[in-house]
Design a protein around this motif. Structure first.
Motif, PDB file in Angstrom:
ATOM      1  N   LEU A   1      -6.145  -1.821  -3.981  1.00  0.00           N
ATOM      2  CA  LEU A   1      -4.682  -1.736  -4.035  1.00  0.00           C
ATOM      3  C   LEU A   1      -4.193  -1.564  -5.471  1.00  0.00           C
ATOM      4  N   LYS A   2      -4.817  -2.268  -6.399  1.00  0.00           N
ATOM      5  CA  LYS A   2      -4.432  -2.143  -7.804  1.00  0.00           C
ATOM      6  C   LYS A   2      -4.711  -0.728  -8.329  1.00  0.00           C
ATOM      7  N   SER A   3      -5.897  -0.185  -8.022  1.00  0.00           N
ATOM      8  CA  SER A   3      -6.236   1.162  -8.479  1.00  0.00           C
ATOM      9  C   SER A   3      -5.310   2.197  -7.852  1.00  0.00           C
ATOM     10  N   LEU A   4      -4.931   1.985  -6.597  1.00  0.00           N
ATOM     11  CA  LEU A   4      -4.012   2.916  -5.936  1.00  0.00           C
ATOM     12  C   LEU A   4      -2.648   2.925  -6.627  1.00  0.00           C
ATOM     13  N   SER A   5      -2.136   1.761  -6.995  1.00  0.00           N
ATOM     14  CA  SER A   5      -0.834   1.703  -7.685  1.00  0.00           C
ATOM     15  C   SER A   5      -0.901   2.388  -9.046  1.00  0.00           C
ATOM     16  N   ILE A   6      -1.991   2.173  -9.782  1.00  0.00           N
ATOM     17  CA  ILE A   6      -2.127   2.832 -11.089  1.00  0.00           C
ATOM     18  C   ILE A   6      -2.272   4.340 -10.913  1.00  0.00           C
ATOM     19  N   ALA A   7      -3.003   4.773  -9.875  1.00  0.00           N
ATOM     20  CA  ALA A   7      -3.155   6.208  -9.620  1.00  0.00           C
ATOM     21  C   ALA A   7      -1.809   6.855  -9.306  1.00  0.00           C
ATOM     22  N   ARG A   8      -0.978   6.148  -8.558  1.00  0.00           N
ATOM     23  CA  ARG A   8       0.341   6.716  -8.238  1.00  0.00           C
ATOM     24  C   ARG A   8       1.228   6.828  -9.474  1.00  0.00           C
TER      25      ARG A   8
ATOM     26  N   ALA B   1       0.818  -1.213   0.000  1.00  0.00           N
ATOM     27  CA  ALA B   1       0.000   0.000   0.000  1.00  0.00           C
ATOM     28  C   ALA B   1       0.853   1.264   0.000  1.00  0.00           C
ATOM     29  N   LEU B   2       2.016   1.227   0.622  1.00  0.00           N
ATOM     30  CA  LEU B   2       2.878   2.404   0.672  1.00  0.00           C
ATOM     31  C   LEU B   2       3.700   2.517  -0.592  1.00  0.00           C
ATOM     32  N   LEU B   3       3.970   3.759  -0.995  1.00  0.00           N
ATOM     33  CA  LEU B   3       4.743   3.973  -2.218  1.00  0.00           C
ATOM     34  C   LEU B   3       6.184   3.534  -2.046  1.00  0.00           C
ATOM     35  N   ASP B   4       6.745   3.710  -0.840  1.00  0.00           N
ATOM     36  CA  ASP B   4       8.138   3.346  -0.594  1.00  0.00           C
ATOM     37  C   ASP B   4       8.271   1.937  -0.036  1.00  0.00           C
ATOM     38  N   SER B   5       7.198   1.125  -0.158  1.00  0.00           N
ATOM     39  CA  SER B   5       7.267  -0.251   0.344  1.00  0.00           C
ATOM     40  C   SER B   5       7.602  -1.230  -0.750  1.00  0.00           C
ATOM     41  N   ALA B   6       8.238  -0.754  -1.820  1.00  0.00           N
ATOM     42  CA  ALA B   6       8.616  -1.643  -2.913  1.00  0.00           C
ATOM     43  C   ALA B   6       9.646  -2.635  -2.403  1.00  0.00           C
TER      44      ALA B   6
ATOM     45  N   LEU C   1      -8.837   7.605 -10.170  1.00  0.00           N
ATOM     46  CA  LEU C   1      -8.457   6.258  -9.739  1.00  0.00           C
ATOM     47  C   LEU C   1      -8.399   6.140  -8.218  1.00  0.00           C
ATOM     48  N   THR C   2      -7.936   7.180  -7.552  1.00  0.00           N
ATOM     49  CA  THR C   2      -7.883   7.150  -6.089  1.00  0.00           C
ATOM     50  C   THR C   2      -9.291   7.123  -5.500  1.00  0.00           C
ATOM     51  N   LYS C   3     -10.220   7.886  -6.112  1.00  0.00           N
ATOM     52  CA  LYS C   3     -11.603   7.863  -5.644  1.00  0.00           C
ATOM     53  C   LYS C   3     -12.227   6.469  -5.833  1.00  0.00           C
ATOM     54  N   HIS C   4     -11.912   5.819  -6.963  1.00  0.00           N
ATOM     55  CA  HIS C   4     -12.408   4.459  -7.187  1.00  0.00           C
ATOM     56  C   HIS C   4     -11.813   3.492  -6.169  1.00  0.00           C
ATOM     57  N   ALA C   5     -10.526   3.635  -5.877  1.00  0.00           N
ATOM     58  CA  ALA C   5      -9.889   2.766  -4.881  1.00  0.00           C
ATOM     59  C   ALA C   5     -10.502   2.984  -3.503  1.00  0.00           C
ATOM     60  N   PHE C   6     -10.797   4.240  -3.160  1.00  0.00           N
ATOM     61  CA  PHE C   6     -11.395   4.527  -1.851  1.00  0.00           C
ATOM     62  C   PHE C   6     -12.789   3.916  -1.744  1.00  0.00           C
ATOM     63  N   ASP C   7     -13.576   3.982  -2.805  1.00  0.00           N
ATOM     64  CA  ASP C   7     -14.915   3.388  -2.783  1.00  0.00           C
ATOM     65  C   ASP C   7     -14.851   1.872  -2.625  1.00  0.00           C
TER      66      ASP C   7
ATOM     67  N   LEU D   1       5.789  -0.082  -9.551  1.00  0.00           N
ATOM     68  CA  LEU D   1       4.327  -0.056  -9.469  1.00  0.00           C
ATOM     69  C   LEU D   1       3.708  -1.039 -10.454  1.00  0.00           C
ATOM     70  N   LYS D   2       4.312  -1.179 -11.634  1.00  0.00           N
ATOM     71  CA  LYS D   2       3.828  -2.166 -12.613  1.00  0.00           C
ATOM     72  C   LYS D   2       3.966  -3.582 -12.077  1.00  0.00           C
ATOM     73  N   ASP D   3       5.065  -3.863 -11.391  1.00  0.00           N
ATOM     74  CA  ASP D   3       5.241  -5.198 -10.796  1.00  0.00           C
ATOM     75  C   ASP D   3       4.156  -5.481  -9.752  1.00  0.00           C
ATOM     76  N   LYS D   4       3.800  -4.465  -8.972  1.00  0.00           N
ATOM     77  CA  LYS D   4       2.737  -4.654  -7.992  1.00  0.00           C
ATOM     78  C   LYS D   4       1.402  -4.933  -8.674  1.00  0.00           C
ATOM     79  N   VAL D   5       1.128  -4.219  -9.758  1.00  0.00           N
ATOM     80  CA  VAL D   5      -0.131  -4.424 -10.478  1.00  0.00           C
ATOM     81  C   VAL D   5      -0.217  -5.846 -11.016  1.00  0.00           C
ATOM     82  N   VAL D   6       0.911  -6.389 -11.479  1.00  0.00           N
ATOM     83  CA  VAL D   6       0.938  -7.771 -11.968  1.00  0.00           C
ATOM     84  C   VAL D   6       0.600  -8.742 -10.830  1.00  0.00           C
ATOM     85  N   LEU D   7       1.140  -8.497  -9.641  1.00  0.00           N
ATOM     86  CA  LEU D   7       0.836  -9.362  -8.493  1.00  0.00           C
ATOM     87  C   LEU D   7      -0.637  -9.257  -8.098  1.00  0.00           C
ATOM     88  N   TYR D   8      -1.197  -8.048  -8.134  1.00  0.00           N
ATOM     89  CA  TYR D   8      -2.616  -7.887  -7.807  1.00  0.00           C
ATOM     90  C   TYR D   8      -3.502  -8.582  -8.840  1.00  0.00           C
ATOM     91  N   ASP D   9      -3.126  -8.509 -10.112  1.00  0.00           N
ATOM     92  CA  ASP D   9      -3.900  -9.213 -11.148  1.00  0.00           C
ATOM     93  C   ASP D   9      -3.877 -10.717 -10.926  1.00  0.00           C
TER      94      ASP D   9
END
Length: 614
Positions: free
Chosen positions: A443-450, A367-372, A464-470, A400-408
């Motif tokens: 989590l996926k939407s948050l990574s794409i938003a960042r 979830a954190l940007l620096d938690s790569a 994207l952040t609003k969609h992730a929050f919902d 961030l792309k690597d995280k999106v792959v893991l979420y998918d």
């Protein structure tokens, strides 16, 4: 004498590039050559005369008689296997004369091998060791078991194969190599399992336990020879005497799935589940130790439990397929119990797979940007130092792309759970899976938003952040009502902890306010640019590359009256025109005097024939 190696190597060599017909022809040639060496071959077109049986005295004089007896038994076995292979494609079972011929060939081979055992038993004359006698006994029992298998005499067949298995297991403790293991896994164990099924032996018994019970303990000589090699092999442990024992000390007898308890009737499934429990304990110990700190090391710790879970799923599927091949209907209680077991073990396997992805994502599921996740211990040390290195934007987007792959991958695993038998009818489980999917969607939407925020696309980042929050809000509302079942100390799996959901909810709420502020600042800047007074704007002729969104100001087409403005001119123009422009104060340049060329003496013109010029 190495009887087992002689037989197995000959089979493997022949069947590697050929079939049983090829093996049968090779054995016929070897048998003929062996008789030649023993001078007992029948001459060409000579009258056949039955040879005397092999005795211990002959075998002690020449060990070629041992090979002669083995080749005779193997040729009969290969002959029977050739007929079985020819009729393997028949829709009906092998019956009539073909079946009788197969049984007679196998019986001939078994009688030849048993005669060899009788000869070798006179160890004082033949000089055979206990190992040689046991190998010959196991080989004869295996051929006799094949004969009784074709006769469908299941109890004698089980007894013969059990004898062969016990002997080969005892020999494997003293003789190194995989020959005995291959024989057990490929030939003996499947035959024991099928014969036990036909004999109505419960599936809860493992193959070693079945073999131990079917072993003829009345043969004191054989028992004594086996006890010399493996003293504990024939002893019945206390755990085996328990009801429902499946061959492992901690093998479970039942499995619970969604408050429904099912009895485990297949030994292979119970052993695989026991291995999974052991691997889960090892996983918890590894993750709790200080040696495992990197995400890749944590993910590698999941390999053992993933393999054990996959073995349990394969064993369950294999048991279902066996029952279907036997013609058992879907409404049978055994099939129903196995379907429930299959759903439970597959859910467990996919759960550990999702846990591995969560560990690879980083702290708080990435979830954190620096938690790569860092890949080396050096990078881990630099990340915790006082002055960490600033990563470039491209590197951040790549992570961030690597995280999106893991979420998918995690979302695909959740979808595969919904396809398991019985899950679609369980509304409570479906709601839990949907809430878990919303958590990973957030989590996926948050990574794409960042990633959009890093390239200064603030409006896309806000959406994207609003969609992730919902999505996170819907997931948090479900888990707040039903609660999270996973504890903080257990290894990560599909179960979502309450702390992780609350952390993501608070983080997204702050990120949403931040994105709104950035978009508002960008709008104010754009508005300030558009509110420039008309006097300060450049004329339209100088802004033709811009689209006039608010219309064209016809009063500012050009500057009138025109002003004297400097324009860029190429310096080369003045260099070229210097000699051709009369500038004030510049003296006229003197014309250069023409150079006098020395007169060249005229050379007579060459003429051709008859006075014509060339």
């Amino acid at each position: 004498m190495d009887i087992t190696n002689f037989v197995v190597s000959a089979r493997n060599q022949a069947l590697l590039y050929g079939d049983y017909n090829t093996y049968h022809r090779q054995l016929a040639k070897k048998l003929h050559n062996c008789r030649k060496r023993l001078s007992i071959v029948t001459k060409n077109r000579g009258k056949f005369s039955k040879k005397d049986a092999i005795t211990a005295e002959k075998l002690s004089e020449n060990h070629e008689y041992l090979h002669l007896q083995l080749l005779t038994a193997e040729r009969a076995w290969a002959h029977a296997m050739r007929f079985k292979a020819v009729h393997s494609a028949d829709t009906k079972r092998i019956t009539g004369r073909t079946r009788s011929h197969i049984i007679s060939r196998l019986d001939k081979g078994a009688r030849a091998a048993e005669h060899l055992v009788e000869v070798l038993s006179d160890s004082a004359t033949t000089g055979a060791s206990d190992t040689d006698i046991l190998e010959a006994r196991a080989y004869a029992s295996m051929l006799r078991g094949a004969t009784q298998f074709e006769k469908q005499s299941w109890e004698p067949c089980l007894r013969s194969y059990a004898t062969a298995r016990i002997i080969y297991t005892a020999l494997s403790t003293s003789i190194k190599g995989d020959i005995f293991k291959d024989l057990l896994s490929e030939t003996i164990d499947p035959s024991i399992r099928y014969a036990a099924y036909q004999s109505k032996v419960p599936r809860t018994l493992a193959i070693p336990t079945i073999a131990r019970k079917a072993f003829p303990s009345s043969d004191s000589t054989l028992v004594e020879q086996i006890n010399k090699l493996a003293p504990d092999l024939l002893k019945t442990s206390g755990s085996d005497a328990q009801k429902g024992q499946v061959g492992a000390p901690n093998a479970p007898q039942t499995i619970t799935w969604r408050s429904r308890e099912v009895k485990i009737e297949d030994a292979a499934i119970a052993i695989a589940l026991a291995s999974t429990d052991t691997a889960t304990t090892h996983l918890a110990e590894k993750l709790a130790s200080s040696d495992v700190i990197l995400p890749k090391e944590m993910a590698a710790a999941y390999d053992e439990v993933l393999i054990a879970s996959q073995d349990a799923a394969d064993a369950t599927k294999r048991a279902i397929d066996e029952l279907k091949e036997e013609g058992v209907s879907q409404n049978d209680p055994r099939i129903q119990s196995l379907q429930i077991t299959r759903t439970a073990v597959n859910y467990q396997m996919i759960s550990w797979r999702i846990g591995r992805n969560r560990v690879l994502s980083g702290e708080h599921d990435g979830a954190l940007l620096d938690s790569a996740p860092t890949t080396t211990r050096k990078a881990k040390k630099e990340a915790t130092s006082r002055k960490p290195k600033t990563e470039p934007t491209g590197r951040k987007i790549s992570r961030l792309k690597d995280k999106v792959v893991l979420y998918d991958s995690t979302l695909q695993s959740i979808d595969s759970i919904k396809e398991l038998p019985g899950v679609a009818a369980d509304e409570g489980l479906l709601e839990q899976l949907n809430a878990t999917a919303k958590y990973f969607h957030a989590l996926k939407s948050l990574s794409i938003a960042r990633s959009h925020s890093l390239i200064n696309q603030s409006l896309n980042a806000l959406v994207l952040t609003k969609h992730a929050f919902d999505e996170c809000q819907r997931s948090a509302s479900f888990f707040s009502k039903h609660g999270a079942s996973s504890s903080e100390s257990s290894p990560r799996n599909i179960e979502i902890r309450q702390g992780d959901i609350q952390f993501l909810y608070n983080l997204l709420r702050g990120e949403l306010q931040r994105c709104r502020a950035i978009v508002e600042i960008d709008n104010l800047r754009q508005k300030a640019t558009n509110t420039t007074p008309p006097e300060a704007r450049s004329p339209l002729v100088q802004r033709l590359f811009e689209y006039p969104a608010e219309g064209v100001d016809l009063t500012r087409l050009v500057d009138f009256p025109p002003k004297v403005d400097p324009i860029p001119v190429k310096p080369l123009f003045f260099d070229v025109a210097w000699n051709y422009i009369d500038y004030p104060g510049k003296a006229p340049a003197a014309a250069p005097e023409p150079e006098e060329k020395p007169a060249q003496q005229a050379q007579p013109q060459k003429r051709g024939w008859f006075g014509f010029g060339r």
